[in-house]
Design a protein around this motif. Structure first.
Motif, short mmCIF file in Angstrom:
data_model
loop_
_atom_site.label_atom_id
_atom_site.label_comp_id
_atom_site.label_asym_id
_atom_site.label_seq_id
_atom_site.Cartn_x
_atom_site.Cartn_y
_atom_site.Cartn_z
N THR A 54 1.00 -34.22 81.99
CA THR A 54 -0.16 -34.77 82.69
C THR A 54 -0.86 -33.69 83.53
O THR A 54 -2.07 -33.78 83.75
CB THR A 54 0.24 -35.94 83.61
OG1 THR A 54 1.18 -35.48 84.57
CG2 THR A 54 0.85 -37.06 82.80
N CYS A 55 -0.11 -32.69 83.97
CA CYS A 55 -0.74 -31.59 84.68
C CYS A 55 -1.65 -30.80 83.75
O CYS A 55 -2.73 -30.35 84.13
CB CYS A 55 0.33 -30.67 85.28
SG CYS A 55 1.10 -31.30 86.78
N THR B 267 -3.11 -31.91 80.86
CA THR B 267 -4.27 -32.76 80.56
C THR B 267 -3.94 -34.19 80.93
O THR B 267 -2.95 -34.74 80.43
CB THR B 267 -4.62 -32.72 79.07
OG1 THR B 267 -3.45 -32.99 78.30
CG2 THR B 267 -5.20 -31.39 78.65
N PRO B 268 -4.73 -34.81 81.82
CA PRO B 268 -4.49 -36.20 82.20
C PRO B 268 -4.38 -37.07 80.95
O PRO B 268 -5.21 -36.95 80.05
CB PRO B 268 -5.72 -36.55 83.02
CG PRO B 268 -6.17 -35.25 83.60
CD PRO B 268 -5.86 -34.23 82.55
N ILE C 85 2.24 -38.71 90.33
CA ILE C 85 1.06 -38.93 89.49
C ILE C 85 0.35 -40.18 90.00
O ILE C 85 0.96 -41.01 90.69
CB ILE C 85 1.40 -39.09 88.00
CG1 ILE C 85 2.32 -40.29 87.79
CG2 ILE C 85 2.04 -37.83 87.45
CD1 ILE C 85 2.64 -40.58 86.34
N ARG D 62 -5.97 -42.48 87.11
CA ARG D 62 -7.31 -41.98 87.31
C ARG D 62 -8.30 -43.13 87.17
O ARG D 62 -8.03 -44.10 86.44
CB ARG D 62 -7.64 -40.92 86.25
CG ARG D 62 -8.96 -40.22 86.50
CD ARG D 62 -9.23 -39.17 85.45
NE ARG D 62 -9.27 -39.75 84.10
CZ ARG D 62 -9.54 -39.04 83.02
NH1 ARG D 62 -9.73 -37.74 83.13
NH2 ARG D 62 -9.57 -39.61 81.84
N GLN E 70 -2.95 -38.79 86.20
CA GLN E 70 -3.17 -37.38 86.52
C GLN E 70 -2.29 -37.05 87.71
O GLN E 70 -1.90 -37.93 88.46
CB GLN E 70 -4.64 -37.13 86.86
CG GLN E 70 -5.11 -37.89 88.09
CD GLN E 70 -6.59 -37.70 88.33
OE1 GLN E 70 -7.30 -37.16 87.49
NE2 GLN E 70 -7.06 -38.15 89.48
#
Lengths: 193, 193
Positions: free
Chosen positions: B17-18, B20-21, B59, B62, B79
């Motif tokens: 996730t870091c 790419t969300p 996390i 978003r 994200q």
DNA sequence: ATCCGCATGTAACCCGTTACATGATTCT
DNA sequence: AGAATCATGTAACGGGTTACATGCGGAT
């Protein structure tokens, strides 16, 4: 019959008791001092697994002969039953699934070690050949992926190189092992013939 | 703060996730189609892990911006938070424990891949050097064991040969990677200087 | 209107880890 | 006698797998 199929761990324990009847403590020490004793099973994994194997009728306690059950604890030595021996042989003879050849490589190596003197040389050679074939397929897949989808950065490409390198090493080893063992087998057959 | 330390799986999810969300489904597909997507996580592993990371404040979802919460389900994209990003960097920078260099090799490779553009080249080189050092130590141990305790049969010796071969391949790869990356780093530094 | 793929979630089950408890044997 | 080691076992906990449930979206 088999209630459910065994865990890898259970299969290994069964194989070890087939090689030499052992107590739980013996098995723990085997894992501790053995070549790749990377894995040290905990008591909470080991003893329940042995009881499961016993409940499944695959191993039994040796020497329940001593009539007095007093001090019946201490050093339960397990040995395989007929069903257990048969199950172990079935496991050793089970085919190498190409899809899992990479993930289960360590397990296949353990199987290979346990095959000695339990499977005829021809079966061992066949096992190694199917392992080599699976490895070759895996390598081909990686090469194809590498050719098809580049440009994700340097690190992913290097990681793929690593995968290719170690699997090629495994493949070369398998070919070398086949050559070694089939050569020795032939020599034995010739000296006997 | 950290309630407890994360699972390897959770660390990997956090890292993804870091980069790419992603939603849970995205992550599942990444595992499925990625180079070594050998491991396909199940829904029962994936979604609870994401909720744990969310509960730990690493996390967050978003786009809770859309005022209407109606149809709030469907495609939760996660994200990293500031804490999550920091935790990921801490994980990437965590030292290579020599004792687990063999067992966790795959995990270290994943870390290496995720280091790109998140860690300065010098740190990456240092990581690879400590990895190489750990591999060399492991190889030395195996060689020592092989020299000290022979005569257990041909198969165990061959299995040890396999272990030596693949770890030597890993070591050579690490040295090659160091040479490649430090060469490139130097070139970049020179062109910039 | 329906079927299939996307997308998330949950419950039962199994098993391994950690940590602790317990009894027997051997050494000093 | 007391300590260390051998040897087996159990309880709490965590997390993964399997299998199932659910709802939304687009395609025919």
């Amino acid at each position: 019959m088999a209630g459910r199929q065994l865990t890898s761990f259970e299969h290994i324990l069964l194989g070890l008791t087939c090689a030499t009847p052992s107590s739980g403590y013996d098995l723990k020490r085997i894992f501790g001092t053995t070549p790749m004793g990377v894995y040290q099973p905990s008591s909470g994994a080991l003893y329940p697994a042995l009881r499961r194997l016993e409940a499944a009728g695959l191993i039994r306690e040796r020497n329940p002969s001593g009539s007095a059950d007093r001090s019946a604890r201490q050093r339960r030595v397990y040995q395989p039953t007929h069903a257990g021996h048969a199950a172990h042989l079935r496991w050793l003879r089970s085919p190498v699934a190409p899809a899992t050849v990479s993930r289960d490589l360590g397990l296949h190596l353990i199987r290979f070690v346990m095959m000695e003197r339990l499977l005829p040389p021809a079966d061992v050679i066949a096992f190694l050949q199917s392992l080599a074939s699976g490895l070759a397929g895996f390598i081909a897949q990686m090469e194809q992926y590498l050719a098809g989808a580049p440009d994700e950065g340097r690190h992913p490409l290097l990681a793929l190189d690593h995968g290719l390198a170690v699997h090629r090493a495994s493949l070369h080893w398998a070919e070398h092992a086949i050559a070694t063992l089939s050569g020795a087998g032939r020599a034995v057959a010739e000296s006997a013939g």
